[in-house]
Design a protein around this motif. Sequence first.
Motif: not given
Length: 200
Positions: A10-14, A82-93, A117-122, A125-129
Amino acid sequence: MKINKPKIIGITGGIGSGKTTAAKYFEALGFPLYNSDQRARMIQNNNPEVIQAIKNIFGDESYTSEGMNRSYIASKTFKDKELLQQLNAIVHPAVFKDFKDWIEQQNTDFVIKEAAILIESGSYKDCDLIISVIADQEIRITRTIERDGLTREQVEARMKNQLSDEERKEYSDYIIDNSQDLMHLQQQVKNLAAIIKKQH
């Protein structure tokens, strides 16, 4: 027949850190690259179920003939967590499933998953590194203003919605500091790629 399951890096950054450039350097070295943000945009524009679910929350204005009305949705979610969370709940899965399908097609030892948002989205946890690309805040602000034509205030507001580099470091196996030029970044990626291939 699928023999080996690739390790997920996983590669992430601001914002303005240069994570996308770093990920592309890894891709040039033979690591297949999955860009979560690009794939999410594709899904938001092409997946009928996702489109309908987004319209149910944000109304028909959320789409134009060109696709998702990003500025309209951004204006709604920016002030409403809350709206952002609802959007993420649609898109992330949907992105998670897309990544699962994509990785099944890869016959390689390692793949790169780039996500803001590799870390924020959770999904870390699926990454090895995990690799975090960091840079001095002033450099990140300047880069983003030049790249996206935003004001300083807009960039700082977006940064506030993201984890800090210090917080990212806690989740990371490796850190790339992209506070210098592209040659320096490319060399770090090359060195790190060699370490990963050797040690993992």
